[in-house]
Design a protein around this motif. Structure first.
Motif, short mmCIF file in Angstrom:
data_model
loop_
_atom_site.label_atom_id
_atom_site.label_comp_id
_atom_site.label_asym_id
_atom_site.label_seq_id
_atom_site.Cartn_x
_atom_site.Cartn_y
_atom_site.Cartn_z
N GLN A 132 -56.44 -5.40 -7.51
CA GLN A 132 -55.70 -5.79 -8.74
C GLN A 132 -55.63 -7.29 -8.87
N THR A 139 -49.22 -12.23 -9.86
CA THR A 139 -47.97 -11.72 -10.43
C THR A 139 -48.17 -11.22 -11.86
N ARG A 142 -50.49 -8.76 -16.80
CA ARG A 142 -51.05 -8.77 -18.16
C ARG A 142 -52.04 -9.90 -18.34
N LYS A 266 -46.57 1.73 -18.26
CA LYS A 266 -46.21 1.25 -16.92
C LYS A 266 -46.57 2.25 -15.82
N TYR A 269 -48.79 1.23 -13.21
CA TYR A 269 -48.28 0.38 -12.13
C TYR A 269 -47.67 1.22 -11.01
N MET A 272 -47.80 0.53 -7.15
CA MET A 272 -47.01 -0.59 -6.63
C MET A 272 -45.60 -0.14 -6.26
N ILE A 273 -45.04 0.76 -7.05
CA ILE A 273 -43.70 1.27 -6.71
C ILE A 273 -43.78 2.01 -5.39
N ARG A 276 -44.06 -0.41 -2.48
CA ARG A 276 -42.80 -1.15 -2.25
C ARG A 276 -41.80 -0.25 -1.51
N HIS A 365 -37.74 1.58 -10.26
CA HIS A 365 -38.48 0.30 -10.23
C HIS A 365 -37.56 -0.82 -9.74
N GLU A 415 -47.64 -7.15 -2.68
CA GLU A 415 -46.98 -6.05 -3.38
C GLU A 415 -45.87 -6.55 -4.28
N GLY A 416 -46.04 -7.78 -4.76
CA GLY A 416 -45.04 -8.36 -5.66
C GLY A 416 -44.31 -9.47 -4.95
N VAL A 420 -40.28 -12.96 -7.94
CA VAL A 420 -40.68 -12.26 -9.17
C VAL A 420 -40.05 -10.87 -9.21
N GLN A 424 -37.27 -9.01 -11.67
CA GLN A 424 -37.43 -7.70 -12.29
C GLN A 424 -36.13 -6.91 -12.18
N ARG A 427 -33.60 -8.24 -14.49
CA ARG A 427 -33.85 -7.76 -15.86
C ARG A 427 -33.15 -6.41 -16.08
N LYS A 431 -29.81 -5.72 -18.52
CA LYS A 431 -29.88 -4.65 -19.52
C LYS A 431 -28.78 -3.64 -19.29
C1 LIG Z 1 -48.73 1.02 4.33
C2 LIG Z 1 -48.58 0.11 3.20
C3 LIG Z 1 -49.60 -1.00 3.23
C4 LIG Z 1 -49.36 -1.97 2.10
C5 LIG Z 1 -50.36 -3.09 2.04
C6 LIG Z 1 -50.14 -3.89 0.79
C7 LIG Z 1 -51.18 -4.95 0.63
C8 LIG Z 1 -50.92 -5.66 -0.67
C9 LIG Z 1 -51.31 -5.11 -1.87
C10 LIG Z 1 -51.01 -5.81 -3.12
O1 LIG Z 1 -50.42 -6.86 -3.12
S1 LIG Z 1 -51.49 -4.97 -4.53
C11 LIG Z 1 -51.06 -6.07 -5.83
C12 LIG Z 1 -49.56 -6.14 -6.02
N1 LIG Z 1 -49.26 -6.93 -7.17
C13 LIG Z 1 -48.04 -6.93 -7.72
O2 LIG Z 1 -47.09 -6.36 -7.24
C14 LIG Z 1 -47.92 -7.71 -9.00
C15 LIG Z 1 -46.49 -8.11 -9.27
N2 LIG Z 1 -46.27 -8.25 -10.69
C16 LIG Z 1 -45.70 -7.22 -11.41
O3 LIG Z 1 -45.36 -6.18 -10.92
C17 LIG Z 1 -45.53 -7.46 -12.88
O4 LIG Z 1 -46.35 -8.45 -13.33
C18 LIG Z 1 -44.09 -7.84 -13.24
C19 LIG Z 1 -43.67 -8.96 -12.38
C20 LIG Z 1 -43.25 -6.63 -13.04
C21 LIG Z 1 -43.99 -8.29 -14.67
O5 LIG Z 1 -44.85 -7.49 -15.41
P1 LIG Z 1 -44.91 -7.65 -16.99
O6 LIG Z 1 -44.73 -9.09 -17.34
O7 LIG Z 1 -46.04 -6.93 -17.53
O8 LIG Z 1 -43.69 -6.81 -17.37
P2 LIG Z 1 -42.29 -7.23 -17.88
O9 LIG Z 1 -42.45 -7.72 -19.29
O10 LIG Z 1 -41.58 -8.09 -16.92
O11 LIG Z 1 -41.69 -5.80 -17.87
C22 LIG Z 1 -42.20 -4.84 -18.79
C23 LIG Z 1 -41.51 -3.56 -18.55
O12 LIG Z 1 -42.23 -2.85 -17.53
C24 LIG Z 1 -41.37 -2.50 -16.48
N3 LIG Z 1 -42.15 -2.53 -15.26
C25 LIG Z 1 -42.77 -3.59 -14.74
N4 LIG Z 1 -43.39 -3.22 -13.59
C26 LIG Z 1 -43.15 -1.88 -13.43
C27 LIG Z 1 -43.52 -0.92 -12.43
N5 LIG Z 1 -44.25 -1.27 -11.36
N6 LIG Z 1 -43.12 0.35 -12.59
C28 LIG Z 1 -42.36 0.69 -13.66
N7 LIG Z 1 -41.94 -0.18 -14.64
C29 LIG Z 1 -42.35 -1.45 -14.50
C30 LIG Z 1 -40.29 -3.52 -16.52
O13 LIG Z 1 -39.13 -3.03 -15.89
C31 LIG Z 1 -40.11 -3.72 -18.01
O14 LIG Z 1 -39.40 -2.65 -18.50
P3 LIG Z 1 -38.40 -2.94 -19.71
O15 LIG Z 1 -37.35 -3.84 -19.15
O16 LIG Z 1 -39.22 -3.61 -20.78
O17 LIG Z 1 -37.89 -1.58 -20.07
#
Ligand SMILES: CCCCCCC/C=C/C(=O)SCCNC(=O)CCNC(=O)[C@H](O)C(C)(C)COP(=O)(O)OP(=O)(O)OC[C@H]1O[C@@H](n2cnc3c(N)ncnc32)[C@H](O)[C@@H]1OP(=O)(O)O
Ligand SMILES: Cc1cc2nc3c(=O)[nH]c(=O)nc-3n(C[C@H](O)[C@H](O)[C@H](O)COP(=O)(O)OP(=O)(O)OC[C@H]3O[C@@H](n4cnc5c(N)ncnc54)[C@H](O)[C@@H]3O)c2cc1C
Length: 647
Positions: A132, A139, A142, A266, A269, A272-273, A276, A365, A415-416, A420, A424, A427, A431
């Motif tokens: 990803q 982070t 989008r 979402k 995504y 990622m949940i 985490r 989340h 994983e975030g 950041v 979240q 936020r 709300k």
């Molecule tokens: C054994 C385990 C081994 C593990 C090894 C792991 C190795 C590492 C792997 C990785 O790192 S994989 C890549 C991981 N990357 C991330 O985690 C990226 C982090 N960034 C984000 O998650 C998003 O960009 C953000 C920070 C949440 C912001 O996203 P965006 O700007 O698009 O959304 P917002 O406008 O802030 O929110 C919109 C809306 O969506 C909801 N939301 C956001 N993320 C999630 C989610 N994951 N699940 C459900 N909903 C989500 C958020 O709450 C907003 O909702 P509303 O408030 O609008 O209702």
């Protein structure tokens, strides 16, 4: 398994370092004759692959993988994680195969896609990762640039990396190990953007392992830790894949290019949940490991005298050492307890979503974000504290504390990134506050925000402390809402007002997380303790009490601001804390023994069960290649001519 479960169930799968004849850890070829520290970057990777293959063959032999079972998988994952610590001081190159590739297919694939790909992945016929993050974005999902353009004429997606910053960057195993990958890419159909979607992409030829045409691969280089994870980069040059490689459980693309949106954008995504949630338990394991090493070492190490007339004492008898380390035992128990609770919340919400009910996804989340942050932040800080508490020997790689710190601190970013994710959760809290202020019902973990009762008289009890943390969180959230409202009324945009309030928002989010953790830890232990013997129940309640009082003292400023705690209460809390250290000290070694981490898993000269610290340190020192000869060649090549003025 959490400590409570271990104590309750006494699963003597390793009765404190008594290896069973058929135990995977009894296969000595899994372990390094030469410590990894003395291998080159390339040799470390090749050695890790050697051990990976052997390890998984043995795991399959002992673990008889079953299709479809989830909690059992997690238990196995837990066991796998613990055992993998034995085989790999760092995480293995296939960490992402199990940790994200398989879960992504399970969470994002249709039943047909799961049937086909999960079988091959779980049988290790194919190896995958989750790509990803890009060089330019991690982070801001989008903002990711990798594109997937649907071509209805050939019913294919064309994957492309338009810029250097669009190169996938970081995925574990991507460099040279895996041959498949779940790629998150921006979907376009006839020029229209349909958001981030998951694609299952073959990267390498299954026979030759050569990168396929239009696929550029490599590893990203040396890192602070995770030296054998083979984090890599990936770029596509108009690389075509069949339509059925988009994982279409949530959104679909029909043959003619019609896009069918899922219940929520979402859902893409979702992996990622899941991760985490898993990370919280992983942190509990790392904390248990570091605590076991540091507490056992502190029982062996004698240094200085408490009374001049007495012999040198165990450093664990210094109250400062107890202050450093006993919270580590409690923290491991707190996070393993919260991890099981969060896993139950996760599986419950996933079950509801299977029947189309998305109502509890936002709360999940927010919880997953906040517990991932606090567990990684606290454990990386406390693992470093364990290292420092072991003095010079804690600085040795052979102590395994530096490696353990590397594993913990990496999780503050992956994983975030922690800030950041706290934003979240903030936020969600803002709300919730706005929703509650209109009289609407709030989710169970946020309902306390609407407690408008007068601030009660402070009580130095668990109930009083937990209530105090809820007051702090609610007060901080209210302050944030007030500041944002005030700025907006002055003409500031909501986005700018949010940014200007973000330091407070992060603090409010952490306060909420701590309130959730204290309450969950206390209630889960109380529930489990009912089945325990009185002595065991007593020591677990002492750990819960220590944990709550520790954090009350750590967050005194907030409690003074938002509760009625007074000076005399603080003095009493401090005394309570010191009394608890004294009560727990006699059980400290027994408690870390109850983590039941075998020597092969601890991988530590300082934490071994037999306490032969000094002999083990010397044994490891003699393994240094430099000790193979009394005079190193550099003396004759450089030092001698230099010292004689000839260089
Ligand atoms: C054994 C385990 C081994 C593990 C090894 C792991 C190795 C590492 C792997 C990785 O790192 S994989 C890549 C991981 N990357 C991330 O985690 C990226 C982090 N960034 C984000 O998650 C998003 O960009 C953000 C920070 C949440 C912001 O996203 P965006 O700007 O698009 O959304 P917002 O406008 O802030 O929110 C919109 C809306 O969506 C909801 N939301 C956001 N993320 C999630 C989610 N994951 N699940 C459900 N909903 C989500 C958020 O709450 C907003 O909702 P509303 O408030 O609008 O209702
Ligand atoms: C060991 C390791 C393994 C990884 N494995 C994988 C993997 O397997 N697959 C994968 O896809 N990715 C992986 N990653 C990448 C990881 O997911 C990202 O590094 C992580 O999401 C952070 O993104 P970033 O690196 O772009 O940092 P950035 O987001 O650029 O963060 C830099 C700074 O900017 C701040 N910041 C950024 N956005 C905001 C904002 N909106 N508000 C306030 N502050 C902000 C952050 O708080 C931080 O202080 C891995 C990373 C590491 C370290």
């Amino acid at each position: 398994m959490g400590l409570v479960d271990q104590l309750v169930n006494q699963p003597h799968y390793t009765l404190v370092n008594q290896p069973r004849e058929n135990d995977i850890l009894s296969h000595k070829e899994l372990f390094d004759s030469i410590p990894e520290e003395y291998l080159s970057h390339k040799e470390k990777y090749e050695n890790a692959i050697r051990k990976t293959v052997l390890y998984y063959r043995l795991m399959q032999k002992y673990q008889n993988y079953k299709e479809g079972s989830t909690i059992l998988d997690e238990t196995r994952a837990n066991y796998r994680n613990l055992v993998s610590f034995a085989v790999f001081k760092d995480y293995p190159p296939l960490m992402l195969h199990n940790g994200m590739f398989i879960p992504a297919i399970a969470g994002q694939g249709t039943p047909e896609q799961q049937k086909h790909w999960l079988k091959r992945a779980k049988n290790m016929e194919i190896l995958g990762t989750y790509a990803q993050t890009e060089l330019g974005h991690g982070t801001f999902i989008r903002g990711l640039e990798t594109t997937a353009e649907y071509d209805p004429s050939t019913e294919e997606f064309v994957l492309h990396s338009p810029t250097l910053t669009s190169y996938k960057w970081w995925p574990g195993g991507l460099g040279h190990t895996v041959n498949y990958c779940v790629v998150m890419a921006q979907l376009y159909i006839r020029g229209r953007h349909h958001g981030m979607q998951p694609f299952l992409v073959q990267l390498r030829d299954e026979a030759t392992h050569m990168p396929l045409p239009g696929v550029k691969l490599g590893e990203i280089g040396a890192k602070l830790g995770l030296s054998t994870v083979n984090n890599g980069f990936l770029a596509f040059e108009h690389h075509r894949i069949p339509r059925d490689r988009m994982l279409m459980k949530n959104a679909q693309v029909l043959k003619d290019g019609t896009f069918v949106a899922g219940p929520s954008s979402k859902l893409a995504y979702g992996t990622m949940i899941y991760v985490r949630v898993i990370i919280v338990n992983g942190m509990a394991n790392l904390m248990a490991k570091a605590a076991t090493i540091a507490v056992r070492y502190s029982a062996v190490r004698r240094q200085s005298q408490i009374k001049p007339s007495e012999p040198e004492c165990q450093i664990l008898d210094y109250v400062t050492q107890q202050h450093k380390l006993l919270i580590c035992i409690a923290t491991s128990l707190a996070f393993s307890t919260c991890a099981r609770w969060l896993w139950d919340v996760y599986t419950g919400v996933m079950g509801q979503m299977e029947s189309g009910n998305m109502d509890h996804l936002p709360e999940l989340h927010a919880l997953a974000c906040s517990l991932k942050v606090v567990s990684t932040m606290d454990v990386s800080g406390l693992v470093e504290r364990c290292r420092l508490a072991c003095g010079g020997h804690g600085f040795m790689h052979s102590s395994n504390l530096p490696y353990t710190y590397g594993l913990a601190t990496a999780a503050c970013t992956y994983e975030g990134e922690n800030t950041v994710l706290l934003l979240q959760t903030a936020r969600s809290l803002v709300k919730a506050w706005q929703k509650g202020s209109k009289g609407k019902p709030l989710s169970p973990t946020e309902a306390y925000l609407m407690d408008k009762s007068p601030v009660p008289k402070w009580e130095n009890t668990l109930d009083g402390i937990i209530a105090g943390f809820r007051r702090v969180s609610a007060g901080k959230v209210q302050d944030c809402v007030s500041k944002i409202d005030k700025l907006v009324k002055m003409g500031t945009s909501y986005e700018d007002a949010w940014n200007q309030t973000s330091v407070r928002l992060v603090a409010a989010s952490e306060a909420h997380s701590r309130a959730v953790i204290l309450a969950t830890f206390r209630s889960e232990v109380s529930r489990a303790a009912a089945a325990l013997s009185p002595p065991l129940s007593r020591v677990l309640h002492q750990l819960v009490h220590l944990y709550c009082v520790y954090w009350a003292l750590e967050r005194l400023g907030d409690l003074l601001l938002y509760t009625s705690i007074a000076e005399r209460d603080v003095q009493e809390l401090q005394q309570q804390y010191e009394d608890l250290l004294q009560k727990i000290r006699p059980n400290a070694v027994g408690l870390v023994d109850a983590f039941d981490l075998r020597d092969e898993i601890l991988n530590s000269t300082l934490g071994a069960y037999d306490g032969r610290v000094y002999e083990r340190l010397m044994e490891e020192a003699l393994k240094s290649p430099l000790n193979a000869e009394p005079v190193n060649q550099s003396f004759h090549q450089y030092l001698k001519p230099f010292m004689h003025g000839k260089l």
